[in-house]
Design an enzyme around this catalytic site. Structure first.
Site, PDB file in Angstrom:
ATOM      1  N   HIS A 269      33.901  -5.279  40.514  1.00 52.22           N
ATOM      2  CA  HIS A 269      32.829  -5.321  41.520  1.00 52.22           C
ATOM      3  C   HIS A 269      32.895  -4.050  42.352  1.00 52.22           C
ATOM      4  CE1 HIS A 269      30.224  -6.748  44.759  1.00 52.22           C
ATOM      5  NE2 HIS A 269      29.794  -7.623  43.869  1.00 52.22           N
ATOM      6  N   ASP A 326      29.328 -13.566  38.329  1.00 52.94           N
ATOM      7  CA  ASP A 326      28.685 -13.815  37.024  1.00 52.94           C
ATOM      8  C   ASP A 326      29.638 -14.370  35.967  1.00 52.94           C
ATOM      9  OD1 ASP A 326      27.007 -10.883  37.916  1.00 52.94           O
ATOM     10  OD2 ASP A 326      26.075 -12.867  37.752  1.00 52.94           O
TER      11      ASP A 326
HETATM   12  C1  SDX Z   1      26.662  -8.171  40.598  1.00 53.13           C
HETATM   13  O1  SDX Z   1      26.700  -5.068  44.541  1.00 53.13           O
HETATM   14  C2  SDX Z   1      26.694  -6.377  44.526  1.00 53.13           C
HETATM   15  O2  SDX Z   1      26.971  -7.023  45.501  1.00 53.13           O
HETATM   16  C3  SDX Z   1      26.298  -6.998  43.196  1.00 53.13           C
HETATM   17  C4  SDX Z   1      26.376  -8.529  43.106  1.00 53.13           C
HETATM   18  C5  SDX Z   1      25.371  -9.202  44.006  1.00 53.13           C
HETATM   19  O3  SDX Z   1      25.617 -10.364  44.384  1.00 53.13           O
HETATM   20  O4  SDX Z   1      24.299  -8.595  44.241  1.00 53.13           O
HETATM   21  O5  SDX Z   1      27.684  -8.964  43.428  1.00 53.13           O
HETATM   22  C6  SDX Z   1      26.056  -9.014  41.679  1.00 53.13           C
HETATM   23  O6  SDX Z   1      26.013  -7.255  40.152  1.00 53.13           O
HETATM   24  C7  SDX Z   1      28.071  -8.439  40.170  1.00 53.13           C
HETATM   25  C8  SDX Z   1      28.566  -7.427  39.078  1.00 53.13           C
HETATM   26  C9  SDX Z   1      28.001  -7.891  37.706  1.00 53.13           C
HETATM   27  N1  SDX Z   1      28.285  -6.841  36.683  1.00 53.13           N
HETATM   28  C10 SDX Z   1      29.254  -7.018  35.768  1.00 53.13           C
HETATM   29  O7  SDX Z   1      30.013  -7.982  35.721  1.00 53.13           O
HETATM   30  C11 SDX Z   1      29.331  -5.891  34.732  1.00 53.13           C
HETATM   31  C12 SDX Z   1      30.799  -5.528  34.463  1.00 53.13           C
HETATM   32  N2  SDX Z   1      31.339  -4.858  35.671  1.00 53.13           N
HETATM   33  C13 SDX Z   1      31.401  -3.417  35.671  1.00 53.13           C
HETATM   34  O8  SDX Z   1      30.323  -2.805  34.988  1.00 53.13           O
HETATM   35  C14 SDX Z   1      31.652  -2.874  37.086  1.00 53.13           C
HETATM   36  O9  SDX Z   1      32.748  -3.527  37.565  1.00 53.13           O
HETATM   37  C15 SDX Z   1      30.564  -2.915  38.128  1.00 53.13           C
HETATM   38  C16 SDX Z   1      29.278  -2.363  37.619  1.00 53.13           C
HETATM   39  C17 SDX Z   1      30.344  -4.301  38.620  1.00 53.13           C
HETATM   40  C18 SDX Z   1      31.044  -2.064  39.285  1.00 53.13           C
HETATM   41  O10 SDX Z   1      31.002  -0.744  38.837  1.00 53.13           O
HETATM   42  P1  SDX Z   1      31.800   0.375  39.594  1.00 53.13           P
HETATM   43  O11 SDX Z   1      31.611   0.248  41.068  1.00 53.13           O
HETATM   44  O12 SDX Z   1      31.506   1.679  38.945  1.00 53.13           O
HETATM   45  O13 SDX Z   1      33.273  -0.069  39.236  1.00 53.13           O
HETATM   46  P2  SDX Z   1      34.540   0.600  39.854  1.00 53.13           P
HETATM   47  O14 SDX Z   1      34.225   1.937  40.457  1.00 53.13           O
HETATM   48  O15 SDX Z   1      35.182  -0.430  40.719  1.00 53.13           O
HETATM   49  O16 SDX Z   1      35.474   0.875  38.568  1.00 53.13           O
HETATM   50  C19 SDX Z   1      36.820   1.301  38.814  1.00 53.13           C
HETATM   51  C20 SDX Z   1      37.482   1.433  37.457  1.00 53.13           C
HETATM   52  C21 SDX Z   1      36.779   2.376  36.488  1.00 53.13           C
HETATM   53  O17 SDX Z   1      37.746   2.844  35.596  1.00 53.13           O
HETATM   54  P3  SDX Z   1      38.491   4.309  35.960  1.00 53.13           P
HETATM   55  O18 SDX Z   1      37.388   5.332  35.986  1.00 53.13           O
HETATM   56  O19 SDX Z   1      39.167   4.127  37.319  1.00 53.13           O
HETATM   57  O20 SDX Z   1      39.487   4.506  34.828  1.00 53.13           O
HETATM   58  O21 SDX Z   1      37.489   0.149  36.792  1.00 53.13           O
HETATM   59  C22 SDX Z   1      36.796   0.253  35.576  1.00 53.13           C
HETATM   60  C23 SDX Z   1      35.894   1.451  35.697  1.00 53.13           C
HETATM   61  O22 SDX Z   1      35.597   1.970  34.404  1.00 53.13           O
HETATM   62  N3  SDX Z   1      36.013  -0.980  35.418  1.00 53.13           N
HETATM   63  C24 SDX Z   1      36.033  -1.745  34.339  1.00 53.13           C
HETATM   64  C25 SDX Z   1      35.206  -2.825  34.631  1.00 53.13           C
HETATM   65  N4  SDX Z   1      34.701  -2.688  35.868  1.00 53.13           N
HETATM   66  C26 SDX Z   1      35.213  -1.536  36.358  1.00 53.13           C
HETATM   67  N5  SDX Z   1      36.665  -1.610  33.155  1.00 53.13           N
HETATM   68  C27 SDX Z   1      36.455  -2.607  32.251  1.00 53.13           C
HETATM   69  N6  SDX Z   1      35.677  -3.691  32.460  1.00 53.13           N
HETATM   70  C28 SDX Z   1      35.040  -3.817  33.636  1.00 53.13           C
HETATM   71  N7  SDX Z   1      34.264  -4.870  33.853  1.00 53.13           N
END
Ligand code: SDX
Length: 390
Positions: A269, A326
């Protein structure tokens, strides 16, 4: 939104950055709506009550709730001419495409909702009610079934389930437990600060486009699999894993592999660097429903094993990646009969009062038009070359 990240959206004007609607402490996994802890709202309130709270800023008295419910009931029909639109969509249209289009078209049928002087109580109730009806109609369209009109003797959630699962040949028998689960699930989704789709709603609103146009933009942004579309992607991921010999570790490894675009859907998140409190509450509702109805879902077994493996993995621990709203919500919706292609529509139904509240707050604060800045990284000035010399 504190703790987890500093976020310069580029929407630096003050109206975009301040709000008295939702408080999120991402580091500690705290979520409060208008000052009330989400846990208390889920435990004690109906979706109607919390929708009123979001739009008006206070929990309703009994009379205020009765009046709001009356508005919701009285405005549950959509203009008959809108039914023709459904006929125009291909039968396999995604319900989010239908929802976004139909919400935009509401401005053609209800232009008074665009005017400043309209009674906002009715404006909000009418939109919340009609979008619910459109959602149910879009489901019927996708099933090739006749639409079922709302009933004036049912409250919001019961009416939705009646329109979804009733038919001209078989009356839908109200299931109080399913109604309760739906009520609570919609509350879990009702608002979440300056997320992507709410930012879209406020961005469109900042140009003083009408409320329908702003909400339609929110629906489109929510559709993305990184945002609200994740709930559908989570169920599809669980089904893939089960088809793949339930090889949990294979998908954990794929999610960790930077060369692989796969991400663990429902995990991580932008704000929470702790367990999403909404995911915890969704799990509690799952346990309640499954125990009371003595049901199982093989996807739940996959979900629990995937969560367990990920939370033990250093990659996820180091990055503070936990289940988000989710991860479990789709399994809960499945358990009350909502099909996978309707999951993001359900997210939109829940989020609608929050979008309306955020749009209204922005407009009431006379927020300036969003004009994010860009850093130019293109070429310096170049002499023009006519086409016959290129
Ligand atoms: C919602 O903003 C809100 O409030 C949204 C929401 C709402 O109520 O409106 O809460 C609803 O959208 C929830 C999120 C639903 N999406 C998913 O579940 C999709 C999977 N999640 C990822 O795509 C990701 O975690 C996000 C999109 C949710 C967040 O993206 P960010 O902000 O770019 O993630 P981050 O910066 O925290 O990532 C840090 C690291 C990165 O790796 P490094 O570059 O440090 O090596 O963690 C990795 C990311 O690649 N990472 C993941 C991951 N989520 C983050 N790696 C694998 N699987 C994942 N799910």
């Amino acid at each position: 939104e504190t703790g987890a990240y500093t976020y310069d959206s580029g929407f630096s004007n003050t109206a975009a950055g301040f709000s008295n609607i939702t408080y999120i402490d991402g580091a500690n996994g705290t979520l409060r709506m208008r000052g009330y802890n989400l846990h208390d709202l889920v435990k004690h309130c109906s979706f109607r009550e919390v929708a009123y709270l979001m739009v008006h800023g206070t929990l309703p008295s009994k009379n205020e709730l009765d009046l709001f419910s009356k508005y919701l009931t009285e405005h549950s029909l959509v203009h008959e001419d809108m039914h023709h639109f459904f006929a125009g969509f291909p039968s396999d249209s995604h319900p989010m495409a239908i929802l976004a289009s139909m919400v935009t078209s509401l401005s053609s049928f209800y232009p008074d909702l665009n005017q400043e002087d309209s009674n906002f109580d009715i404006t909000a109730a009418r939109l919340i009610s009609k979008v619910r009806t459109i959602a149910a109609f879009s489901y019927k369209k996708s099933k090739g079934q006749p639409i079922v009109y709302p009933r004036y003797d049912l409250y919001y959630c019961e009416n939705f389930l009646h329109m979804m699962f009733g038919s001209p040949v078989r009356k839908y028998e109200i299931d109080p437990l399913h109604t309760k689960i739906l009520d609570k699930l919609l509350i879990l989704h009702i608002d979440h600060g300056q997320n992507c789709s709410t930012s879209a709603v406020k961005l469109i609103g900042s140009a003083r486009a009408n409320l329908y146009a702003a909400i339609s933009a929110g629906i489109c942004a929510l559709w993305g699999p990184l945002h609200g579309g994740a709930n559908q992607a989570v169920i599809e991921m669980f089904k893939c894993i089960r088809k793949d010999n339930n090889d949990i570790q294979k998908y954990i490894n794929m999610a960790k592999d930077k060369s692989n675009p796969f991400r663990l859907m429902g995990f991580g998140h932008a704000v929470y660097k702790n367990y999403d409190p909404r995911a915890r509450l969704a799990k509690e509702l799952l346990d309640e429903l499954f125990q009371k109805r003595n049901i199982t879902d093989p996807l739940l077994d996959t979900a629990r094993r995937l969560e367990d493996a990920a939370l033990k993995d250093p990659y996820f621990q180091e990055r503070k990646l936990y289940p988000n709203i989710d991860f479990y919500s789709g399994i809960l919706y499945r358990a009350i009969g909502i099909p996978t292609n309707m999951l993001t529509v359900m997210f939109a139904l829940g989020r609608l009062p929050g979008w309306i509240a955020q749009w209204k707050e922005f407009c009431d604060n006379k927020g300036r038009i969003y004009r994010p800045r860009q850093i130019y990284t293109g070429p310096g000035e170049r002499p023009f070359v006519p086409i016959d010399q290129r």
